[in-house]
Design a protein around this motif. Structure first.
Motif, PDB file in Angstrom:
ATOM      1  N   VAL A 109      14.127  23.646 -77.929  1.00  0.00           N
ATOM      2  CA  VAL A 109      15.333  23.212 -77.217  1.00  0.00           C
ATOM      3  C   VAL A 109      15.272  21.710 -76.974  1.00  0.00           C
ATOM      4  N   GLN A 110      16.433  21.124 -76.644  1.00  0.00           N
ATOM      5  CA  GLN A 110      16.526  19.739 -76.221  1.00  0.00           C
ATOM      6  C   GLN A 110      16.614  19.705 -74.692  1.00  0.00           C
ATOM      7  N   VAL A 111      15.821  18.848 -74.087  1.00  0.00           N
ATOM      8  CA  VAL A 111      15.795  18.759 -72.621  1.00  0.00           C
ATOM      9  C   VAL A 111      16.114  17.324 -72.195  1.00  0.00           C
ATOM     10  N   PRO A 112      17.011  17.136 -71.213  1.00  0.00           N
ATOM     11  CA  PRO A 112      17.354  15.787 -70.754  1.00  0.00           C
ATOM     12  C   PRO A 112      16.185  15.091 -70.065  1.00  0.00           C
ATOM     13  N   LEU A 113      16.133  13.756 -70.203  1.00  0.00           N
ATOM     14  CA  LEU A 113      15.147  12.938 -69.499  1.00  0.00           C
ATOM     15  C   LEU A 113      15.784  12.371 -68.232  1.00  0.00           C
ATOM     16  N   ASN A 114      15.019  12.382 -67.142  1.00  0.00           N
ATOM     17  CA  ASN A 114      15.496  11.849 -65.865  1.00  0.00           C
ATOM     18  C   ASN A 114      14.567  10.714 -65.453  1.00  0.00           C
ATOM     19  N   PHE A 115      15.012   9.461 -65.668  1.00  0.00           N
ATOM     20  CA  PHE A 115      14.188   8.304 -65.347  1.00  0.00           C
ATOM     21  C   PHE A 115      14.238   8.070 -63.839  1.00  0.00           C
ATOM     22  N   PHE A 128      16.796  -2.906 -67.679  1.00  0.00           N
ATOM     23  CA  PHE A 128      16.326  -1.583 -68.084  1.00  0.00           C
ATOM     24  C   PHE A 128      17.263  -1.009 -69.138  1.00  0.00           C
ATOM     25  N   GLN A 129      16.711  -0.654 -70.288  1.00  0.00           N
ATOM     26  CA  GLN A 129      17.512  -0.112 -71.382  1.00  0.00           C
ATOM     27  C   GLN A 129      16.932   1.222 -71.851  1.00  0.00           C
ATOM     28  N   VAL A 130      17.795   2.219 -71.983  1.00  0.00           N
ATOM     29  CA  VAL A 130      17.372   3.559 -72.424  1.00  0.00           C
ATOM     30  C   VAL A 130      17.652   3.710 -73.910  1.00  0.00           C
ATOM     31  N   GLN A 131      16.639   4.107 -74.666  1.00  0.00           N
ATOM     32  CA  GLN A 131      16.804   4.357 -76.098  1.00  0.00           C
ATOM     33  C   GLN A 131      16.988   5.845 -76.414  1.00  0.00           C
ATOM     34  N   LYS A 132      16.505   6.721 -75.524  1.00  0.00           N
ATOM     35  CA  LYS A 132      16.590   8.161 -75.788  1.00  0.00           C
ATOM     36  C   LYS A 132      16.781   8.886 -74.465  1.00  0.00           C
ATOM     37  N   ARG A 133      17.782   9.756 -74.412  1.00  0.00           N
ATOM     38  CA  ARG A 133      18.109  10.429 -73.156  1.00  0.00           C
ATOM     39  C   ARG A 133      17.682  11.895 -73.133  1.00  0.00           C
ATOM     40  N   GLU A 134      17.180  12.427 -74.239  1.00  0.00           N
ATOM     41  CA  GLU A 134      16.655  13.791 -74.267  1.00  0.00           C
ATOM     42  C   GLU A 134      15.619  13.898 -75.372  1.00  0.00           C
ATOM     43  N   ILE A 135      14.742  14.904 -75.263  1.00  0.00           N
ATOM     44  CA  ILE A 135      13.725  15.112 -76.291  1.00  0.00           C
ATOM     45  C   ILE A 135      13.661  16.594 -76.659  1.00  0.00           C
ATOM     46  N   GLY A 136      13.152  16.857 -77.850  1.00  0.00           N
ATOM     47  CA  GLY A 136      12.967  18.229 -78.296  1.00  0.00           C
ATOM     48  C   GLY A 136      11.594  18.747 -77.907  1.00  0.00           C
ATOM     49  N   ASP A 143       9.543  28.840 -69.410  1.00  0.00           N
ATOM     50  CA  ASP A 143       8.896  27.578 -69.049  1.00  0.00           C
ATOM     51  C   ASP A 143       9.774  26.358 -69.328  1.00  0.00           C
ATOM     52  N   ILE A 144      10.997  26.568 -69.794  1.00  0.00           N
ATOM     53  CA  ILE A 144      11.865  25.445 -70.133  1.00  0.00           C
ATOM     54  C   ILE A 144      12.239  24.678 -68.861  1.00  0.00           C
ATOM     55  N   PRO A 145      11.902  23.384 -68.793  1.00  0.00           N
ATOM     56  CA  PRO A 145      12.317  22.611 -67.615  1.00  0.00           C
ATOM     57  C   PRO A 145      13.800  22.251 -67.702  1.00  0.00           C
ATOM     58  N   GLN A 146      14.459  22.191 -66.560  1.00  0.00           N
ATOM     59  CA  GLN A 146      15.866  21.785 -66.554  1.00  0.00           C
ATOM     60  C   GLN A 146      15.987  20.329 -66.989  1.00  0.00           C
ATOM     61  N   VAL A 147      15.093  19.485 -66.475  1.00  0.00           N
ATOM     62  CA  VAL A 147      15.021  18.081 -66.872  1.00  0.00           C
ATOM     63  C   VAL A 147      13.547  17.693 -66.894  1.00  0.00           C
ATOM     64  N   ILE A 148      13.249  16.583 -67.556  1.00  0.00           N
ATOM     65  CA  ILE A 148      11.892  16.034 -67.557  1.00  0.00           C
ATOM     66  C   ILE A 148      11.929  14.717 -66.793  1.00  0.00           C
ATOM     67  N   ASP A 149      11.238  14.669 -65.662  1.00  0.00           N
ATOM     68  CA  ASP A 149      11.193  13.448 -64.859  1.00  0.00           C
ATOM     69  C   ASP A 149      10.259  12.435 -65.513  1.00  0.00           C
ATOM     70  N   VAL A 150      10.741  11.195 -65.618  1.00  0.00           N
ATOM     71  CA  VAL A 150       9.965  10.120 -66.243  1.00  0.00           C
ATOM     72  C   VAL A 150       9.885   8.945 -65.267  1.00  0.00           C
ATOM     73  N   PRO A 151       8.753   8.771 -64.572  1.00  0.00           N
ATOM     74  CA  PRO A 151       8.618   7.639 -63.642  1.00  0.00           C
ATOM     75  C   PRO A 151       8.599   6.309 -64.408  1.00  0.00           C
ATOM     76  N   LEU A 175       8.222  17.805 -79.658  1.00  0.00           N
ATOM     77  CA  LEU A 175       8.524  17.818 -81.082  1.00  0.00           C
ATOM     78  C   LEU A 175       8.858  16.432 -81.640  1.00  0.00           C
ATOM     79  N   GLU A 176       8.923  15.427 -80.786  1.00  0.00           N
ATOM     80  CA  GLU A 176       9.312  14.088 -81.219  1.00  0.00           C
ATOM     81  C   GLU A 176       8.106  13.282 -81.693  1.00  0.00           C
ATOM     82  N   ASP A 177       8.373  12.200 -82.447  1.00  0.00           N
ATOM     83  CA  ASP A 177       7.338  11.279 -82.894  1.00  0.00           C
ATOM     84  C   ASP A 177       6.753  10.564 -81.678  1.00  0.00           C
TER      85      ASP A 177
END
Length: 215
Positions: A109-115, A128-136, A143-151, A175-177
């Protein structure tokens, strides 16, 4: 992640007019696909479906369908694959595609990133510039998280946050590089280092016609 129990009713294909009547009565036409079985056409209560979508923080929602029928009910665990909304009334759901899943098999699945937080570099004037807003990711459905928190508090000017910097719970595979950029802190243009400014001036001078440079 949260799971929602939703009652569903089997339906026949019907015409466009019959589907519109269904929607007017507060029901949403839907189709359940996957796991080697024939697609199943159902209808869902619009309010229950919208509640599950609005409650979930991310785009991934687990639904336990209780499908009624003349010969007894059946149960299906599904995820929402696609929701079609009215182009003018975004809160009005026209159709839903659902996919069957097994709670004992891993899925992708794809899950949103929460900075989270404010980067140190931003406090210093960086951008601050975002290049990717979700990851696979790949993991068990439960176990699927609703969002992934990124400090981002420790990011300074010129720093780059990559996929390799993410820290996820055990059992979740990314699943990403690993070298793919997620976000960065850009140097403000007005604070360009002298070498870069001089190089830009030389490049601009080289582009002028010869007679202008002689003047």
């Amino acid at each position: 992640m949260e799971r929602f129990i939703i009652e569903a009713l089997p339906r026949k294909s019907g015409s466009k007019g019959s589907r519109n009547q269904m929607r007017a009565a507060g029901m949403v036409p839907a189709v359940v696909y996957g796991r080697g079985t024939q697609p199943l056409m159902i209808s869902l209560d619009s309010r229950s479906l919208k509640k599950s979508l609005n409650t979930a923080a991310g785009s991934n929602v687990l639904l336990d369908l209780v499908i009624g029928g003349e010969n007894g009910g059946t149960k299906e665990t599904v995820m929402i694959k696609e929701v079609q909304r009215d182009p003018l009334q975004k809160d009005f759901i026209l159709h839903a595609d659902l996919i069957r899943i097994s709670m004992t098999d891993k899925i992708e699945v794809q899950v949103p990133l929460n900075f989270t937080g404010e980067a140190a570099g931003v406090k210093e004037g960086g951008i601050f510039q975002v290049q990717k807003r979700e990851i696979g990711i790949r993991c068990m459905p439960g176990d699927i998280p609703q969002v992934i928190d990124v400090p981002i508090e420790d990011l300074g000017i010129g720093d780059v946050l990559t996929v390799a910097d993410l820290k996820l719970p055990q059992g979740i595979e990314i699943l990403e590089d690993p070298v793919e950029n997620l976000a960065s802190i850009l140097v403000p243009h007005e604070e360009m280092i002298p070498e870069e400014a001089e190089a830009e001036e030389e490049e601009a001078g080289a582009e002028k016609p010869a007679e202008e440079q002689q003047e």
